[in-house]
Write a protein that holds these residues in place. Structure first.
Motif, PDB file in Angstrom:
ATOM      1  N   ILE A   7      74.416  70.694 -59.699  1.00 57.48           N
ATOM      2  CA  ILE A   7      73.217  70.771 -59.835  1.00 57.48           C
ATOM      3  C   ILE A   7      72.491  72.108 -59.568  1.00 57.48           C
ATOM      4  O   ILE A   7      72.585  72.371 -58.536  1.00 57.48           O
ATOM      5  N   PRO A   8      71.841  72.839 -60.460  1.00 61.43           N
ATOM      6  CA  PRO A   8      71.170  74.005 -60.133  1.00 61.43           C
ATOM      7  C   PRO A   8      70.154  74.137 -58.909  1.00 61.43           C
ATOM      8  O   PRO A   8      69.574  72.893 -58.989  1.00 61.43           O
ATOM      9  N   ALA A   9      70.021  74.994 -58.314  1.00 64.73           N
ATOM     10  CA  ALA A   9      69.265  75.228 -57.401  1.00 64.73           C
ATOM     11  C   ALA A   9      67.740  74.723 -57.480  1.00 64.73           C
ATOM     12  O   ALA A   9      67.081  74.286 -56.742  1.00 64.73           O
ATOM     13  N   ASN A  10      67.354  75.313 -58.821  1.00 65.04           N
ATOM     14  CA  ASN A  10      65.816  75.103 -59.050  1.00 65.04           C
ATOM     15  C   ASN A  10      65.601  73.289 -59.274  1.00 65.04           C
ATOM     16  O   ASN A  10      64.595  72.883 -58.904  1.00 65.04           O
ATOM     17  N   LEU A  11      66.485  72.819 -59.884  1.00 67.70           N
ATOM     18  CA  LEU A  11      66.248  71.478 -59.838  1.00 67.70           C
ATOM     19  C   LEU A  11      66.704  70.551 -58.710  1.00 67.70           C
ATOM     20  O   LEU A  11      65.941  69.567 -58.619  1.00 67.70           O
ATOM     21  N   ARG A  12      67.480  70.873 -57.766  1.00 65.94           N
ATOM     22  CA  ARG A  12      67.722  70.343 -56.482  1.00 65.94           C
ATOM     23  C   ARG A  12      66.524  70.525 -55.734  1.00 65.94           C
ATOM     24  O   ARG A  12      65.902  69.502 -55.080  1.00 65.94           O
ATOM     25  N   GLU A  13      65.831  71.698 -55.885  1.00 67.72           N
ATOM     26  CA  GLU A  13      64.424  71.955 -55.246  1.00 67.72           C
ATOM     27  C   GLU A  13      63.300  71.005 -55.779  1.00 67.72           C
ATOM     28  O   GLU A  13      62.602  70.504 -54.912  1.00 67.72           O
ATOM     29  N   TYR A  14      63.184  71.007 -57.228  1.00 67.45           N
ATOM     30  CA  TYR A  14      62.249  70.172 -57.704  1.00 67.45           C
ATOM     31  C   TYR A  14      62.209  68.792 -57.278  1.00 67.45           C
ATOM     32  O   TYR A  14      61.254  68.233 -56.836  1.00 67.45           O
ATOM     33  N   ALA A  15      63.452  68.119 -57.151  1.00 67.92           N
ATOM     34  CA  ALA A  15      63.913  66.852 -56.898  1.00 67.92           C
ATOM     35  C   ALA A  15      63.669  66.642 -55.462  1.00 67.92           C
ATOM     36  O   ALA A  15      64.057  65.212 -55.103  1.00 67.92           O
ATOM     37  N   ARG A  16      63.742  67.787 -54.670  1.00 63.91           N
ATOM     38  CA  ARG A  16      64.091  67.597 -53.143  1.00 63.91           C
ATOM     39  C   ARG A  16      65.130  66.727 -52.770  1.00 63.91           C
ATOM     40  O   ARG A  16      65.214  65.922 -51.967  1.00 63.91           O
ATOM     41  N   LEU A  17      66.373  67.248 -53.394  1.00 64.67           N
ATOM     42  CA  LEU A  17      67.513  66.536 -53.369  1.00 64.67           C
ATOM     43  C   LEU A  17      68.170  67.157 -51.931  1.00 64.67           C
ATOM     44  O   LEU A  17      68.261  68.566 -51.890  1.00 64.67           O
ATOM     45  N   SER A  18      68.595  66.522 -50.990  1.00 64.45           N
ATOM     46  CA  SER A  18      69.304  67.073 -49.685  1.00 64.45           C
ATOM     47  C   SER A  18      70.568  66.081 -49.859  1.00 64.45           C
ATOM     48  O   SER A  18      71.419  66.221 -50.811  1.00 64.45           O
ATOM     49  N   LYS A  19      71.113  65.818 -48.643  1.00 66.91           N
ATOM     50  CA  LYS A  19      72.314  65.285 -48.690  1.00 66.91           C
ATOM     51  C   LYS A  19      72.517  63.635 -49.671  1.00 66.91           C
ATOM     52  O   LYS A  19      73.485  63.630 -50.357  1.00 66.91           O
ATOM     53  N   GLU A  20      71.738  63.010 -49.099  1.00 64.86           N
ATOM     54  CA  GLU A  20      71.764  61.549 -49.473  1.00 64.86           C
ATOM     55  C   GLU A  20      70.869  61.430 -51.037  1.00 64.86           C
ATOM     56  O   GLU A  20      69.758  61.726 -50.941  1.00 64.86           O
ATOM     57  N   VAL A  21      71.533  60.980 -52.081  1.00 65.77           N
ATOM     58  CA  VAL A  21      70.800  60.773 -53.643  1.00 65.77           C
ATOM     59  C   VAL A  21      71.112  59.456 -53.759  1.00 65.77           C
ATOM     60  O   VAL A  21      72.136  58.750 -53.383  1.00 65.77           O
ATOM     61  N   MET A  22      70.445  59.017 -54.816  1.00 63.82           N
ATOM     62  CA  MET A  22      70.517  57.821 -55.680  1.00 63.82           C
ATOM     63  C   MET A  22      70.838  58.320 -57.117  1.00 63.82           C
ATOM     64  O   MET A  22      69.772  59.097 -57.539  1.00 63.82           O
ATOM     65  N   VAL A  23      71.780  57.646 -57.850  1.00 69.18           N
ATOM     66  CA  VAL A  23      71.811  58.042 -59.339  1.00 69.18           C
ATOM     67  C   VAL A  23      71.626  56.518 -59.834  1.00 69.18           C
ATOM     68  O   VAL A  23      72.379  55.617 -59.625  1.00 69.18           O
ATOM     69  N   LEU A  24      70.839  56.431 -60.911  1.00 70.98           N
ATOM     70  CA  LEU A  24      70.391  55.322 -61.556  1.00 70.98           C
ATOM     71  C   LEU A  24      70.735  55.457 -62.892  1.00 70.98           C
ATOM     72  O   LEU A  24      70.272  56.237 -63.576  1.00 70.98           O
ATOM     73  N   GLY A  25      70.990  54.193 -63.589  1.00 75.36           N
ATOM     74  CA  GLY A  25      70.864  53.975 -65.005  1.00 75.36           C
ATOM     75  C   GLY A  25      69.741  53.367 -65.392  1.00 75.36           C
ATOM     76  O   GLY A  25      69.355  52.431 -65.272  1.00 75.36           O
ATOM     77  N   VAL A  26      69.110  54.131 -66.343  1.00 80.24           N
ATOM     78  CA  VAL A  26      67.885  53.724 -66.655  1.00 80.24           C
ATOM     79  C   VAL A  26      68.018  53.633 -68.538  1.00 80.24           C
ATOM     80  O   VAL A  26      67.180  54.528 -69.266  1.00 80.24           O
ATOM     81  N   SER A  27      68.766  52.839 -69.019  1.00 78.63           N
ATOM     82  CA  SER A  27      68.862  52.511 -70.415  1.00 78.63           C
ATOM     83  C   SER A  27      69.532  53.660 -71.037  1.00 78.63           C
ATOM     84  O   SER A  27      70.607  53.850 -71.243  1.00 78.63           O
ATOM     85  N   SER A  28      68.655  54.607 -71.645  1.00 75.08           N
ATOM     86  CA  SER A  28      69.365  55.794 -72.411  1.00 75.08           C
ATOM     87  C   SER A  28      69.321  56.934 -71.663  1.00 75.08           C
ATOM     88  O   SER A  28      70.037  57.926 -72.040  1.00 75.08           O
ATOM     89  N   ARG A  29      69.249  57.141 -70.368  1.00 75.02           N
ATOM     90  CA  ARG A  29      69.264  58.206 -69.384  1.00 75.02           C
ATOM     91  C   ARG A  29      69.749  57.860 -67.929  1.00 75.02           C
ATOM     92  O   ARG A  29      69.629  56.668 -67.751  1.00 75.02           O
ATOM     93  N   VAL A  30      70.095  58.786 -67.382  1.00 71.49           N
ATOM     94  CA  VAL A  30      70.462  58.684 -66.128  1.00 71.49           C
ATOM     95  C   VAL A  30      69.590  59.198 -65.242  1.00 71.49           C
ATOM     96  O   VAL A  30      69.001  60.420 -65.500  1.00 71.49           O
ATOM     97  N   GLU A  31      68.793  58.862 -63.911  1.00 71.58           N
ATOM     98  CA  GLU A  31      68.092  59.428 -63.218  1.00 71.58           C
ATOM     99  C   GLU A  31      68.740  59.855 -61.899  1.00 71.58           C
ATOM    100  O   GLU A  31      69.421  59.090 -61.178  1.00 71.58           O
ATOM    101  N   ILE A  32      68.328  60.987 -61.210  1.00 72.26           N
ATOM    102  CA  ILE A  32      68.707  61.308 -59.756  1.00 72.26           C
ATOM    103  C   ILE A  32      67.721  61.639 -59.015  1.00 72.26           C
ATOM    104  O   ILE A  32      66.800  62.325 -59.238  1.00 72.26           O
ATOM    105  N   TRP A  33      67.421  60.919 -57.854  1.00 69.17           N
ATOM    106  CA  TRP A  33      66.484  60.730 -57.007  1.00 69.17           C
ATOM    107  C   TRP A  33      67.097  61.244 -55.689  1.00 69.17           C
ATOM    108  O   TRP A  33      68.258  60.756 -55.427  1.00 69.17           O
ATOM    109  N   SER A  34      66.288  61.831 -54.716  1.00 69.06           N
ATOM    110  CA  SER A  34      66.499  61.900 -53.199  1.00 69.06           C
ATOM    111  C   SER A  34      66.611  60.338 -52.684  1.00 69.06           C
ATOM    112  O   SER A  34      65.948  59.687 -53.318  1.00 69.06           O
ATOM    113  N   ARG A  35      67.407  60.213 -51.866  1.00 70.66           N
ATOM    114  CA  ARG A  35      67.281  58.847 -51.269  1.00 70.66           C
ATOM    115  C   ARG A  35      66.093  58.421 -50.772  1.00 70.66           C
ATOM    116  O   ARG A  35      65.576  57.393 -51.123  1.00 70.66           O
ATOM    117  N   GLU A  36      65.386  59.355 -49.986  1.00 73.29           N
ATOM    118  CA  GLU A  36      64.083  59.170 -49.436  1.00 73.29           C
ATOM    119  C   GLU A  36      63.179  58.774 -50.214  1.00 73.29           C
ATOM    120  O   GLU A  36      62.308  57.747 -50.114  1.00 73.29           O
TER     121      GLU A  36
END
Length: 142
Positions: free
Chosen positions: A89-118
């Protein structure tokens, strides 16, 4: 169709394992971009192409349309799975989504979403409180 939620971690280099259930639907190459609610949206190529066509049809004379298209496309990055089923995941996208160590990967119909766990835990707690009210408002739209 993508569905379910999976807890994962990002390594120090910014690599994330994509859940095996999502890999086939995403294919070898797919697009990751800034999503709404400070998460990342992940689209298979065919879904990205369809979305691109819809967004191209927006009137470029409207400032809000230009702003949304600019936001959405400027953050987009094509990613591909490595042999271990990970993406970088490019650094600018990790920064935007505030991704650090723990993340959640969600299936949302036609797309996948990646969230910071917090952030996901906060969002989910609020959404659960309002679930019935939200359902009442949108059920009539279906």
């Amino acid at each position: 169709m993508f569905m379910g939620e999976y807890a994962h971690t990002i390594d120090a280099k910014g690599r994330l394992i994509i859940p095996a259930r999502f890999r086939e639907g995403l294919g070898d190459r797919f697009v990751v971009t800034k999503g709404l609610d400070n998460c990342l949206f992940v689209y298979p190529q065919h879904e990205w192409a369809a979305l691109e066509q819809k967004l191209k049809s927006l009137p470029f004379t409207r400032a809000d349309a230009r702003a949304f298209v600019r936001f959405f496309f400027s953050g987009a990055s094509e990613c591909e799975l490595d042999k271990q089923g990970r993406i970088l995941i490019p650094a600018n996208l990790r920064e935007y989504a505030r991704l650090s160590k723990e993340v959640m990967v969600l299936g949302v119909s036609s797309r996948v979403e990646i969230w910071s766990r917090e952030r996901w835990d906060e969002y989910n707690a609020t959404a659960e409180e309002n679930f019935e009210e939200i359902a009442e408002k949108i059920v009539d739209l279906l």
